[in-house]
Design a protein around this motif. Structure first.
Motif, PDB file in Angstrom:
ATOM      1  N   LYS A   1       1.561   1.716  -3.614  1.00  0.00           N
ATOM      2  CA  LYS A   1       0.349   2.159  -4.292  1.00  0.00           C
ATOM      3  C   LYS A   1       0.160   3.666  -4.140  1.00  0.00           C
ATOM      4  CE  LYS A   1      -4.088  -0.069  -5.119  1.00  0.00           C
ATOM      5  NZ  LYS A   1      -5.083  -1.025  -4.594  1.00  0.00           N
TER       6      LYS A   1
ATOM      7  N   ARG B   1       0.750   6.999  -6.920  1.00  0.00           N
ATOM      8  CA  ARG B   1      -0.311   7.981  -7.162  1.00  0.00           C
ATOM      9  C   ARG B   1       0.154   9.410  -6.889  1.00  0.00           C
ATOM     10  NH1 ARG B   1      -5.396   4.662  -4.421  1.00  0.00           N
ATOM     11  NH2 ARG B   1      -5.677   3.188  -6.132  1.00  0.00           N
TER      12      ARG B   1
ATOM     13  N   TYR C   1       0.821  -1.220   0.000  1.00  0.00           N
ATOM     14  CA  TYR C   1       0.000   0.000   0.000  1.00  0.00           C
ATOM     15  C   TYR C   1       0.852   1.265   0.000  1.00  0.00           C
ATOM     16  CZ  TYR C   1      -4.141  -2.832   0.383  1.00  0.00           C
ATOM     17  OH  TYR C   1      -5.136  -3.728   0.102  1.00  0.00           O
TER      18      TYR C   1
END
Length: 802
Positions: free
Chosen positions: A559, A563, A556
């Motif tokens: 991730k 972004r 995560y």
């Protein structure tokens, strides 16, 4: 699970009202999602009013009508009826409606260039009379206030829709629901009628089950029914099928579906004339294919349970049949199958092939292995009554003996768990009504579990059965004590929540992830723990139980970095798993930090996070939890997923063997392989199970840190020591000189190079000196300074740097 009250009463003798039955179903744990009439094809025919009529622009005999169909909706309908006029009340059929007389299904269509949304119906088209010269004319005094409402009255029975939990496969049949209601006092369960079938001799189609390690079928029952006349089902059977929201197909198929829903006994009918000599129940070989009844071709893997003949596969056992042996209206001879397939085999195969059927839904939850003959009897009786035919003897093949499970149940357990008592006789009656075989021995019951209840495996399950039938409303509600002395949470639970707050206060965001993870990520962090594969993962990328908190955290973190977020700090507290043995797990709080410190601060120079940030946060967390900083000991040892030389482990005491925490930079190879785009990545882990009790209560930790009202003084020292000498040891030497005066020792510089001898290094420390009794004068400070220098030189061989 859907059925009608009338269907339920075929198994239950009851005088209770529908509303009472519905309420009791919910009380005993069978949640009622809805109780309403099933939809009918006639529901689409509405009372309507023509509010305007115009001549069709391209046809002399057609009119374009504006029709009010209720709820302020108006549609245009092209109509050729001579009596179509303004203010006429009539019957409207919208797109999708099926006209009763000719079975034509309506759709939006263009008639001579004008779109027509449905039609206005004559009495003949609705089978109301032979009148076909014009559209139906309704009496204004009766229908003027019913515009938009159904013209035909829905005469179907109300349908109960139950939400059945996975542990209650027995209630996927109407009889199972009736049994529970009877046990709860809503009537009496009817006995299954003794069906007597005249058998015409032995079954002529040979059946065999291949014995293999992963055989998914343990029992295969069958019978041959010759000289049948397949036809449309009778009305009673059609109504039952329609009440479930399904469409009748043919008598033979509808009967097998009816028995499945009635008794929770899936069946399958083969066209016997399409079977090549014999039935072979075996495991598939990789690459085999067959066309299923859903008209799809499936390519099979190894060890899938298939029903085959000498020419190939006829179907997937317990899941779906094949088109090659499917029954049709011209079918004359059928082979009726009633088998038992293992839930694990069904679940695995259906998941791999992405098939979902009613039979699969039942088999994967576990059905009654002793219902083979009951299902054959019921279906064979109905087939011969409706379609005629002669039934052979039943052929039941078995490759293993199904054991009946037993449980010893102490009656006192019920009172201890639920907090209320019921008489022994009532407990026994409830269990007998639910199908248990009961024998009493003093204060203990020996129970034989009914074969239709695979969910019952231990005494606590018996407690649940008794309390749900007796009623959860009997459990007393206790008001919490106002002046509670005993703590609600135990010490470990308090520590759990304290550490959450402690790490969060350092700028980390808490994450809550699965306890399983991707094996590819897990392999980077599993160290010496055993990989634990999940047999039936919810997703292909969540296929193992995690051996560390880090796999999900790094996933995560990446991730969020991808972004566009920067400088991320995440933590999670939860279980990690060492092996697949019960209880072989640890509770861990893990945290990771990436990017830079003070990236956007104009006043401070930014820098990348490093090992000392992880070390500081982990040690500070332990100190806040009540562990003495002076006793904490740091070693270089750390797992392989940390950077060698930029990581370490923390012990509560110098003599401890097991560490309570690890900290350090994440290994560069892992960052590279995971393609994590960040300047630096560090982390730490604290193992809650390894934290020993300390003498401080968490709520009293504030009083542990005593603050002096007197002036403090800071003194800097620089010592030249051997290159391999640990800075931690230097801190411990100084801290132990006088704990009443030396408040803290911090390293602010380590130097090697010019003016420092080879194989030596300079360590600079800041020492805070403060008394809790008086203000220290120059003599006091000089005395402690000399003591620090002499002690360090004596114990470490260091020299003060001039």
């Amino acid at each position: 699970m859907r059925f009608t009250i009338g269907w339920l009463k075929e198994h239950l003798v009851t005088k209770f009202k529908d509303s009472q039955i519905i309420e009791k179903l919910t009380d005993i744990g069978l949640e009622v999602e809805s109780f309403e009439k099933a939809s009918s094809d006639l529901d689409n025919f509405k009372v309507a009013k023509i509010i305007n009529v115009e001549q069709h622009p391209n046809a002399d005999k057609l009119k374009v009508c504006d029709v009010d169909i209720g709820k302020k909706n108006t549609v245009k309908v092209v109509c050729g009826a001579p009596n179509a006029k303004k203010d006429l009340l009539t019957i409207y059929a919208g797109p999708g409606s099926v006209i009763p007389k000719n079975k034509m299904k309506l759709a939006v269509s263009k008639i001579r260039g004008v779109s027509s949304y449905g039609m206005l119906c004559s009495e003949s088209e609705l089978n109301l009379s032979d009148e076909s010269d014009g559209i139906t004319e309704l009496k204004p005094n009766r229908y003027s206030n019913k515009v938009g409402k159904n013209f035909f009255r829905n005469k179907t029975e109300k349908v109960i829709d139950l939400s059945i939990t996975p542990n209650r496969p027995d209630c996927l049949g109407v009889r199972g629901v009736a049994r529970d209601l009877a046990a709860a006092g809503i009537g009496k369960l009817r006995n299954l009628s003794n069906i007597k079938i005249k058998n015409s001799g032995p079954q002529k189609i040979k059946v065999s089950i291949t014995k293999s390690k992963n055989q998914g079928c343990s029992i295969f029952g069958s019978c041959l029914i010759n000289d049948v006349t397949n036809k449309e089902s009778p009305k009673w059977l059609k109504d039952k099928i329609l009440s479930l929201g399904q469409k009748p197909i043919s008598a033979i198929v509808d009967i097998t579906n009816y028995v499945m829903l009635d008794l929770n006994r899936p069946l399958h009918a083969y066209d016997a004339d399409k079977i090549d000599k014999e039935i072979i129940v075996r495991n598939s070989e990789k690459g085999e294919t067959f066309e299923a009844l859903d008209n799809k071709d499936y390519k099979l893997d190894d060890d899938m349970c298939v029903i085959s003949d000498n020419s190939g596969i006829l179907g997937l056992g317990g899941i779906i049949g094949g088109t090659r042996s499917g029954t049709e209206f011209n079918t004359k001879n059928i082979l009726l199958e009633s088998a038992y397939f293992l839930p694990r085999s069904i679940r695995k195969t259906s998941k791999l092939l992405n098939i979902d059927t009613d039979a699969k839904f039942r088999f994967e939850r576990g059905i009654d292995s002793q219902s083979i003959e009951i299902g054959l009897n019921k279906a064979a009786q109905l087939i011969t009554e409706i379609c005629g035919g002669k039934v052979s003897n039943f052929d039941i093949q078995s490759v293993r003996k199904e054991k009946k499970n037993k449980i010893k149940f102490k009656i006192s357990l019920f009172d201890r768990i639920t907090g209320f008592k019921i008489r022994d006789k009532e407990i026994i009656k409830i269990l007998l009504d639910l199908g248990f075989e009961v024998s009493k021995n003093k204060s203990e019951l020996e129970l034989q579990i009914p074969t239709w209840r695979p969910d019952i495996t231990q005494p606590i399950d018996i407690v649940e059965e008794i309390v749900r039938i007796k009623g959860y409303n009997n459990i007393k509600t206790l008001v919490p004590e106002k002046n509670r002395i005993k703590d609600t949470l135990n010490k470990q639970q308090k520590l759990f929540h304290f550490l959450q707050r402690s790490v969060a206060s350092k700028g980390y965001f808490e994450t809550v992830t699965w306890s399983f993870t991707d094996s590819k990520l897990n392999n980077f962090y599993k160290e010496n723990y055993k990989e634990i594969k999940i047999v039936n993962p919810i997703s292909s990328d969540l296929d193992v139980l995690r051996n560390s908190i880090f796999p999900n955290l790094t996933f995560y973190l990446k991730k969020n970095l991808d972004r566009g977020f920067k400088d991320i700090s995440l933590f999670e507290i939860g279980p990690i798993f060492k092996s697949n043995k019960p209880g072989d797990q640890l509770t861990v709080i893990g945290a990771i930090k990436s990017g830079k410190i003070s990236r956007l601060n104009w006043n401070d120079e930014n820098r990348s996070v490093d090992v000392f940030d992880a070390k500081k946060d982990s040690i500070q967390t332990l100190i806040e939890a009540g562990y003495d900083r002076g006793n904490l000991f740091v070693r270089e040892k750390s797992p392989s997923y940390y950077h060698p030389g930029k990581s370490g482990s923390i012990y509560l005491d110098k003599d401890d063997i097991e560490p309570v925490a690890y900290f350090g930079e994440i290994h560069p190879n892992i960052i590279k392989k995971l393609d994590i785009k960040t300047e630096a990545l560090v982390g730490f882990e604290i193992f809650l199970d390894c934290l020993k009790d300390n003498k401080y209560k968490l709520k009293d930790l504030k009083s542990k840190f005593k603050f002096s009202d007197y002036q403090k003084s800071d003194r800097d020292f620089a010592f030249v020591v051997d290159k391999n000498f640990k800075a931690q040891d230097l801190i411990e030497i100084i801290s132990s000189i006088d704990q009443s005066l030396i408040r803290s020792v911090k390293i602010f510089d380590v130097y090697e190079g010019e003016n420092i001898p080879k194989n030596k290094k300079s360590i600079a420390l800041n020492v805070t000196i403060q008394s809790s009794e008086k203000t220290l004068d120059e003599n006091d400070l000089e005395k402690i300074n000399k003591l620090i220098i002499s002690t360090v030189e004596t114990k470490s061989g260091a020299k003060i740097r001039s």
